[in-house]
Design a protein around this motif. Structure first.
Motif: not given
Length: 326
Positions: A69-75, A129-151
């Motif tokens: 899909r041409g994505s360049q970043a992921v968290v 808490l790490a999960r919460d921080r990853a969510v915040a990074i994904a939102r602020s940077d506009g990148i894909r968040l990979v959530e194990d088990s949810l995805d």
């Protein structure tokens, strides 16, 4: 079978996206373990690969689709194994990978994430808490968040293990699965229920990290305030509702085991099978140790799902050196 979020045709398609180095892992009967456990035992070995865990089955699917899909970043947030796997899969496809982890995570796992060229951010807290921080990074940077088990890709990647089990024309009665976030259990469970419904799926968690098992037993999400286990790969406190819904459809039982049994399981896997298993990977053996009467006379498969250990801790637990041998 009632419908989970997973789809068997997609799982078969996912298998084609996974680098062959992570597929068709060994499945063999380990007779040396059987006198100690009182039943026939086969091992599905998910540690003989570049990241030493099953997690890359899911990240290979995620990274392949993102690259297309041409994505360049992921968290992602990870206690170590998912982060390594996403770093490996992302590097192979030119993705910029950020991993958020607890600074108290296993040091060797964190070192490996760095070695795979991922950006590693540490938080002063646990995995949630790490999960919460990853969510915040994904939102602020506009990148894909990979959530194990949810995805769903992480679940369907893990489900390819189930395809390999079923393709062996199984003679086994039960599969024991380490239960953390639920990707492995729901993935393998979906395939078993769809293609080999006579095989029992039993999930195993530590007594010190019981949230998903308590949730399965009650039929609703049950959270815990803290965890206390050496099995860092399965120490979540906040089950994901959609994953629990899937687990309720595919798991036949969910049981809790003691820390002492986990350690004994690691020792047995080393002494009798020559395997270095992290604590989460020994949960199936721990379940057999604590439930000999239940499994007597049965043929059980346990998935040895990870082999990333801290050398000093492993020496304390097992009395052996994972670097230089016994």
């Amino acid at each position: 079978m009632q419908q989970t979020r997973l789809n068997t045709d997609r799982i078969r398609a996912a298998r084609r996206l996974i680098n062959p180095v992570f597929r068709d892992t060994p499945l063999y009967r380990c007779e040396a373990l059987e006198p100690d456990l009182g039943c026939a035992v086969s091992i599905k070995l998910e540690t003989a690969n570049p990241v030493r865990s099953f997690k890359a089955r899911g990240t290979e699917v995620v990274a392949s689709l993102l690259a297309d899909r041409g994505s360049q970043a992921v968290v992602c947030a990870s206690s170590g194994n998912l982060g390594q796997a996403l770093a490996w899969s992302g590097r192979d496809r030119g993705l910029d990978v950020t991993v958020v982890s607890s600074r108290f995570a296993t040091a060797s796992k964190l070192d490996r994430i760095r070695a795979l060229d991922a950006r590693l951010e540490l938080v002063d807290g646990d995995h949630e808490l790490a999960r919460d921080r990853a969510v915040a990074i994904a939102r602020s940077d506009g990148i894909r968040l990979v959530e194990d088990s949810l995805d769903i890709e992480t679940c369907e990647g893990a489900a390819t293990i189930g395809l390999e089990l079923v393709d062996t024309a199984p003679s086994f009665d039960t599969v024991l699965i380490a239960l953390g976030g639920g990707a492995l259990a729901t993935g393998v469970g979906h395939v078993l229920k769809a293609l080999a419904p006579e095989v029992e799926l039993i999930c195993v968690q530590p007594l010190g990290a019981p949230a998903m098992t308590r949730s399965w037993r009650s039929g609703r999400v049950v959270t815990t305030d803290s965890t206390d286990t050496i099995a860092d790969g399965v120490d979540g406190r906040r089950p994901i509702p959609a994953v629990l819904d899937d687990l309720l459809l595919v798991a036949d039982d969910a049981i809790l085991v003691q820390e002492s049994s986990i350690i004994t399981g690691m020792r047995l896997l080393f002494a009798q099978a020559g395997l270095i298993a992290e604590p989460s990977a020994a949960l199936g053996i721990a379940a057999l140790l604590e439930n000999r009467d239940r499994f007597a006379g049965r043929h059980v498969v346990t998935v040895v799902c990870g082999g990333n250990v801290d050398a000093d801790a492993y020496r304390r637990w097992v009395g052996a050196d994972p670097v230089h041998g016994s």
